[in-house]
Scaffold this active site. Structure first.
Site, PDB file in Angstrom:
ATOM      1  N   GLU A 210     -13.178 -12.626   0.752  1.00  0.00           N
ATOM      2  CA  GLU A 210     -12.897 -13.587   1.598  1.00  0.00           C
ATOM      3  C   GLU A 210     -13.823 -13.342   2.231  1.00  0.00           C
ATOM      4  O   GLU A 210     -12.739 -12.927   3.066  1.00  0.00           O
ATOM      5  CB  GLU A 210     -12.669 -15.043   1.171  1.00  0.00           C
ATOM      6  N   LEU A 211     -14.468 -14.197   3.488  1.00  0.00           N
ATOM      7  CA  LEU A 211     -14.495 -14.271   4.925  1.00  0.00           C
ATOM      8  C   LEU A 211     -13.970 -12.395   5.378  1.00  0.00           C
ATOM      9  O   LEU A 211     -14.389 -12.590   6.526  1.00  0.00           O
ATOM     10  CB  LEU A 211     -12.966 -14.535   5.776  1.00  0.00           C
TER      11      LEU A 211
END
Length: 420
Positions: A210-211
């Site tokens: 994620e991110l």
């Protein structure tokens, strides 16, 4: 079964009497720990017979029972829409859509793991076992599985190893970048993932990085393709958890090439939630229009049979300051949100715009709280989307977060596709 929305003056006893249903069956189906229900609360009524009440129409009953009006008419021999008070209508089962559902679970204790595996096995094709932390050198943390994989396979649920870039301080784009951008570390990470899957009798892997930044997009596709190329020859699946994406312009989703990932992986899990979250202003967690746009965007970039719609078993409870700003927020399981409304005896509202439930309450310290969460009506809308868009299935984050009605609704809409 059908969904009943509590009205002012209702009690469990009065509802059970009205529909001639055992009161304990209502309590158990809805996971009620206390009896003091509140207006606006949704209850699943576990019966296949509906007793017509004042003000009812076939359209209204069809909406409550999640069954088309014409199907109700056919099974009850009705040639018109006319109803009479007290008429008993048979609620036929839906034609179920065959789906391969994916739910995340986190190992806790052997007893709790067994309970969750058994409780949800008939409505899941995959369990995503959360999770192995990956380090910036491609090594993986240990994960104590107890006997999750063996038990899952016995229940014909494919156990999937979840690999994430989660660290003690949250998801790390730097950790992900160090792996996917370096060919040597990337290959080492692929080898380590293969070894974890093979050595622990997993059926595949779910990558949850994620991110990611926009400049990570191409490298991430290469990494996913490498994982699949390593696992696929031995029959293991590769799936990817993706943030909700509705267009190509939103900055924080540019690191995820839906078309590239959709082609590289066997399937994806769309995290179609947290449109409002604990780090922002109060609002719906999984609003219906944004969820629909996420599915449509994904379908434009990959085959529908590779898409699992992820839905939340939680909402958020925001603590508000006098000036309307947010002091703090916490995630709250659906069952806990409902219990909070019941404990404070505040009515639950339902937004038809967002198809999400919400309420406000004041705590003992005088702080105002705003709570938004998914309820049975919300979940039914998402399940209907799975059917309408003909995608692979629905996905739950996560088992263990109380949402008693969810599993009944999944069984109502979907039948299980066995993948192992």
């Amino acid at each position: 079964m059908f969904i009943y929305v509590v009205k002012a003056g209702d009690s469990l006893f009065s509802i059970a009497s009205k529909y001639q249903v055992n009161m304990d069956s209502i309590r158990i189906t809805n996971g009620l720990q206390i009896p003091n229900i509140v207006p606006g609360q949704d209850l699943l009524i576990p019966t296949n017979v509906y007793i017509v009440q004042p003000g009812d129409s076939l359209y209204k009953i069809g909406q409550m029972a999640l069954v088309p009006v014409e199907t109700i008419k056919l099974y009850n021999g009705l040639h018109t829409n006319n109803l009479s008070l007290g008429m008993r209508l048979y609620l036929p089962p839906r034609t179920k859509y065959r789906a391969a559902n994916f739910s995340y679970l986190t190992p806790t204790t052997p007893a709790r793991d067994i309970e969750l595996i058994n409780q949800f096995a008939d409505s899941n094709s995959y369990y995503g076992v959360f999770e192995y932390h990956i380090s910036n050198d491609g090594t993986l943390s240990p994960l104590y599985l107890h006997s999750i994989n063996t038990l899952s396979r016995q229940k014909q649920v494919a156990p999937i190893a979840v690999i994430s870039n989660l660290t003690e301080t949250g998801f790390s784009s730097e950790v992900a970048r160090s792996i996917i951008s370096n060919p040597t570390i990337r290959q080492q990470a692929v080898n380590n993932i293969y070894n974890v899957v093979k050595d622990n009798n997993f059926a595949g892997v779910n990558i949850d990085f994620e991110l990611l930044k926009d400049y990570d997009a191409a490298d991430y596709v290469i990494f996913i393709r490498m994982v699949r190329n390593r696992l696929s020859p031995e029959g293991y699946t590769t799936s990817v958890a993706l943030p909700a994406k509705t267009d190509d312009t939103t900055p924080w989703t540019k690191g995820y090439d839906y078309k590239g990932i959709g082609a590289a992986a066997d399937f994806v899990f769309l995290m179609a939630y947290d449109f409002h979250h604990g780090g922002g202003e109060p609002g719906p967690v999984a609003p219906v229009n944004e969820v629909r746009q996420t599915i449509q965007y994904a379908k434009n970039h990959m085959n529908a049979n590779r898409i699992i719609l992820g839905v939340p078993n939680y909402g958020y409870d925001w603590t508000m300051a006098e000036d309307g700003s947010v002091i703090s927020a916490r995630a709250i399981a659906v069952g806990d949100a409902v219990n909070t409304a019941m404990s404070y005896q505040v009515p639950i509202q339902y937004s038809t715009q967002y198809q999400q439930a919400h309420f406000e309450y004041w705590d003992a310290l005088g702080n105002r709280h705003i709570v938004w969460f998914e309820d049975s009506r919300s979940r039914a809308r998402k399940l209907q989307m799975v059917v309408d868009y003909k995608i692979k299935g629905i996905g739950i984050w996560q088992l263990g977060l109380s949402f008693p009605q969810s599993v009944h609704l999944v069984r109502h809409f979907l039948s299980k596709r066995i993948v192992i």
